[in-house]
Design a protein around this motif. Structure first.
Motif, PDB file in Angstrom:
ATOM      1  N   LEU A  45      61.689  50.226  23.858  1.00 16.38           N
ATOM      2  CA  LEU A  45      61.654  49.264  22.557  1.00 16.38           C
ATOM      3  C   LEU A  45      60.141  48.793  22.445  1.00 16.38           C
ATOM      4  O   LEU A  45      59.411  48.312  23.516  1.00 16.38           O
ATOM      5  CB  LEU A  45      62.609  48.044  23.027  1.00 16.38           C
ATOM      6  N   LEU A  46      59.732  48.933  21.183  1.00 14.84           N
ATOM      7  CA  LEU A  46      58.359  48.304  20.960  1.00 14.84           C
ATOM      8  C   LEU A  46      58.729  46.957  20.462  1.00 14.84           C
ATOM      9  O   LEU A  46      59.023  46.734  19.274  1.00 14.84           O
ATOM     10  CB  LEU A  46      57.884  49.367  19.683  1.00 14.84           C
ATOM     11  N   ALA A  47      58.441  45.895  21.382  1.00 12.17           N
ATOM     12  CA  ALA A  47      58.398  44.556  21.075  1.00 12.17           C
ATOM     13  C   ALA A  47      57.595  43.784  20.164  1.00 12.17           C
ATOM     14  O   ALA A  47      57.830  43.069  19.401  1.00 12.17           O
ATOM     15  CB  ALA A  47      58.715  43.844  22.335  1.00 12.17           C
ATOM     16  N   ASN A  48      56.210  44.393  20.219  1.00 10.36           N
ATOM     17  CA  ASN A  48      55.407  44.102  19.558  1.00 10.36           C
ATOM     18  C   ASN A  48      54.312  45.447  19.232  1.00 10.36           C
ATOM     19  O   ASN A  48      53.817  46.083  20.160  1.00 10.36           O
ATOM     20  CB  ASN A  48      54.017  42.928  20.270  1.00 10.36           C
ATOM     21  N   ASP A  49      54.088  45.634  17.976  1.00 14.34           N
ATOM     22  CA  ASP A  49      53.509  46.913  17.400  1.00 14.34           C
ATOM     23  C   ASP A  49      52.148  46.600  16.841  1.00 14.34           C
ATOM     24  O   ASP A  49      52.044  46.387  15.649  1.00 14.34           O
ATOM     25  CB  ASP A  49      54.693  47.417  16.595  1.00 14.34           C
ATOM     26  N   GLY A  50      51.082  46.493  17.757  1.00 18.39           N
ATOM     27  CA  GLY A  50      49.832  46.320  17.067  1.00 18.39           C
ATOM     28  C   GLY A  50      49.580  45.163  16.438  1.00 18.39           C
ATOM     29  O   GLY A  50      48.911  45.238  15.086  1.00 18.39           O
ATOM     30  N   ILE A  51      49.823  44.189  16.647  1.00 20.70           N
ATOM     31  CA  ILE A  51      49.879  42.788  15.872  1.00 20.70           C
ATOM     32  C   ILE A  51      48.300  41.992  16.050  1.00 20.70           C
ATOM     33  O   ILE A  51      47.931  42.084  17.076  1.00 20.70           O
ATOM     34  CB  ILE A  51      50.935  41.696  16.363  1.00 20.70           C
ATOM     35  N   MET A 100      35.829  27.168   9.033  1.00 21.88           N
ATOM     36  CA  MET A 100      36.578  26.863  10.329  1.00 21.88           C
ATOM     37  C   MET A 100      36.325  28.134  11.144  1.00 21.88           C
ATOM     38  O   MET A 100      36.473  29.321  11.042  1.00 21.88           O
ATOM     39  CB  MET A 100      38.139  26.829  10.068  1.00 21.88           C
ATOM     40  N   GLY A 101      35.881  27.865  12.396  1.00 23.88           N
ATOM     41  CA  GLY A 101      35.363  29.154  13.400  1.00 23.88           C
ATOM     42  C   GLY A 101      36.666  29.755  14.071  1.00 23.88           C
ATOM     43  O   GLY A 101      37.725  28.802  14.291  1.00 23.88           O
ATOM     44  N   THR A 102      36.802  31.029  14.311  1.00 28.36           N
ATOM     45  CA  THR A 102      37.920  31.528  15.071  1.00 28.36           C
ATOM     46  C   THR A 102      38.030  31.070  16.526  1.00 28.36           C
ATOM     47  O   THR A 102      37.056  31.325  17.174  1.00 28.36           O
ATOM     48  CB  THR A 102      38.000  33.237  14.794  1.00 28.36           C
ATOM     49  N   MET A 103      39.021  30.506  16.896  1.00 30.97           N
ATOM     50  CA  MET A 103      39.229  30.261  18.332  1.00 30.97           C
ATOM     51  C   MET A 103      39.916  31.407  18.827  1.00 30.97           C
ATOM     52  O   MET A 103      39.385  32.053  20.080  1.00 30.97           O
ATOM     53  CB  MET A 103      40.308  28.961  18.560  1.00 30.97           C
ATOM     54  N   LEU A 104      41.215  31.564  18.462  1.00 32.70           N
ATOM     55  CA  LEU A 104      41.965  32.506  19.140  1.00 32.70           C
ATOM     56  C   LEU A 104      41.854  33.867  18.219  1.00 32.70           C
ATOM     57  O   LEU A 104      42.224  33.966  17.106  1.00 32.70           O
ATOM     58  CB  LEU A 104      43.543  32.161  19.240  1.00 32.70           C
ATOM     59  N   ALA A 105      41.565  35.004  18.793  1.00 34.31           N
ATOM     60  CA  ALA A 105      41.582  36.467  18.246  1.00 34.31           C
ATOM     61  C   ALA A 105      42.364  37.383  18.776  1.00 34.31           C
ATOM     62  O   ALA A 105      42.059  37.624  19.925  1.00 34.31           O
ATOM     63  CB  ALA A 105      40.127  36.840  18.012  1.00 34.31           C
ATOM     64  N   VAL A 106      43.529  37.785  18.390  1.00 34.72           N
ATOM     65  CA  VAL A 106      44.428  38.999  18.858  1.00 34.72           C
ATOM     66  C   VAL A 106      44.323  40.060  18.207  1.00 34.72           C
ATOM     67  O   VAL A 106      44.350  40.020  16.844  1.00 34.72           O
ATOM     68  CB  VAL A 106      45.822  38.195  18.806  1.00 34.72           C
ATOM     69  N   GLU A 107      43.752  41.204  18.627  1.00 31.43           N
ATOM     70  CA  GLU A 107      43.833  42.586  17.915  1.00 31.43           C
ATOM     71  C   GLU A 107      44.760  43.516  18.648  1.00 31.43           C
ATOM     72  O   GLU A 107      44.577  43.894  19.775  1.00 31.43           O
ATOM     73  CB  GLU A 107      42.341  43.044  18.147  1.00 31.43           C
ATOM     74  N   GLY A 108      45.503  43.969  17.916  1.00 32.35           N
ATOM     75  CA  GLY A 108      46.249  45.093  17.822  1.00 32.35           C
ATOM     76  C   GLY A 108      47.282  44.891  19.252  1.00 32.35           C
ATOM     77  O   GLY A 108      47.501  45.866  20.094  1.00 32.35           O
ATOM     78  N   LEU A 109      47.764  43.939  19.295  1.00 29.66           N
ATOM     79  CA  LEU A 109      48.708  43.793  20.435  1.00 29.66           C
ATOM     80  C   LEU A 109      49.892  44.320  20.310  1.00 29.66           C
ATOM     81  O   LEU A 109      50.771  44.242  19.550  1.00 29.66           O
ATOM     82  CB  LEU A 109      48.863  42.067  20.669  1.00 29.66           C
ATOM     83  N   THR A 110      50.043  45.233  21.532  1.00 31.93           N
ATOM     84  CA  THR A 110      51.306  46.196  21.535  1.00 31.93           C
ATOM     85  C   THR A 110      52.172  45.908  23.009  1.00 31.93           C
ATOM     86  O   THR A 110      51.324  45.773  24.125  1.00 31.93           O
ATOM     87  CB  THR A 110      50.688  47.542  21.521  1.00 31.93           C
ATOM     88  N   LYS A 111      53.489  45.806  22.773  1.00 25.10           N
ATOM     89  CA  LYS A 111      53.817  45.441  24.034  1.00 25.10           C
ATOM     90  C   LYS A 111      55.466  46.129  24.007  1.00 25.10           C
ATOM     91  O   LYS A 111      56.041  46.156  23.026  1.00 25.10           O
ATOM     92  CB  LYS A 111      54.303  43.939  24.504  1.00 25.10           C
ATOM     93  N   ARG A 112      55.663  46.988  24.932  1.00 28.39           N
ATOM     94  CA  ARG A 112      56.759  47.924  25.132  1.00 28.39           C
ATOM     95  C   ARG A 112      57.789  47.525  26.277  1.00 28.39           C
ATOM     96  O   ARG A 112      57.298  47.005  27.197  1.00 28.39           O
ATOM     97  CB  ARG A 112      56.626  49.342  25.186  1.00 28.39           C
TER      98      ARG A 112
END
Ligand SMILES: Nc1ncnc2c1ncn2[C@@H]1O[C@H](COP(=O)(O)OP(=O)(O)O)[C@@H](O)[C@H]1O
Ligand SMILES: [Mg+2]
Length: 234
Positions: free
Chosen positions: A17-23, A1-13
């Motif tokens: 407040l660190l709401a997303n920490d390197g996901i 199964m090929g990768t469609m979506l690839a999220v690397e290190g998603l960070t959002k402050r």
């Protein structure tokens, strides 16, 4: 199964407040990935960053090999990612059909073409009989289904669903799961209710306090001590 979506290190402050920490997260072609976590874990924020509603501070989002990091929602939709919202967003005074026509215009130029595509999407989502009813008069379960049909009409390769199955009865949930499985597109499904996500997902990713704390097959995740702790707060 090929990768469609690839999220690397998603960070959002948000301020401090660190709401997303390197996901990190991937979704393969036609794969159904569940994203779970307690309220406030950062699930909706993650979605908003992927679909262009919010800017991420760090990290990278690619889809089908193409960099979509911080692109506009319209660009991301055209690239093949459609979404639904946690709070249902239908045009209440418009018919179910016209709500879906709005999505169909992403790929169709003519009213006629958009209407045909919308009718097809309604049918796929089990809403053919409701096409001409005013959206606001329908029960929430069906309004959520209209949102799904609108996403389907955009001809996506990936649909991201934010709590589209929350608040449904057991029977409505089973029906919705059947509809989702029948779409044969990749899904990233956000829920905080494990009973919904477990029978639907091929793979489950767990967030807690902005971090990815676990990932695996549904049966394993349900027994993971870190997950149980995050949910029970022990
Ligand atoms: N627009 C915003 N501004 C400030 N804080 C936000 C905003 N959106 C979400 N948050 C905060 O970020 C954290 C994650 O929220 P959210 O992504 O909505 O979690 P979930 O969807 O998992 O319940 C929470 O602490 C929430 O209060
Ligand atoms: Mg949320």
């Amino acid at each position: 199964m090929g990768t469609m979506l690839a999220v690397e290190g998603l960070t959002k402050r948000f301020g401090g407040l660190l709401a997303n920490d390197g996901i990190d997260l991937t979704v393969g072609a036609r794969e159904i990935v569940g994203l779970i976590g307690p309220n406030g874990a950062g699930k909706t924020t993650f979605f908003n960053c992927i679909t262009g509603q919010m800017r991420l501070d760090e990290g990278r989002v690619t889809f089908d090999g193409r960099d979509l990091t911080n692109r506009a929602p319209e660009v991301i939709a055209r690239a093949g990612i459609a979404r639904t919202f946690q709070l249902v967003r239908v045009f209440r005074e418009m018919s179910a059909l016209d709500n879906v026509v709005v999505g169909a215009f992403l790929r169709e130029r003519t009213r006629h073409g958009a209407r045909a595509r919308a009718l097809q999407a309604l049918k796929i989502c089990g809403l053919a009989a409701h096409a001409n009813l005013e959206a606001g008069t329908l029960p929430i379960a069906l309004q959520k289904r209209i949102e799904l049909a609108r996403a389907v009409a955009m001809e996506p390769q990936l649909i991201v669903l934010d709590e589209s199955l929350s608040g449904l009865t057991a029977a409505e949930t089973r029906e919705a799961i059947d509809v989702l499985r029948g779409l044969h597109v990749a899904l990233l499904v956000v829920e905080h209710v494990m009973e919904v996500i477990m029978p639907l997902s091929d793979r489950v990713v767990v967030l807690d306090a902005g971090r990815r704390i676990a990932e695996g097959a549904p049966a394993l995740i349900a027994q993971d001590p870190r997950v149980i702790e995050a949910y029970l707060g022990v």
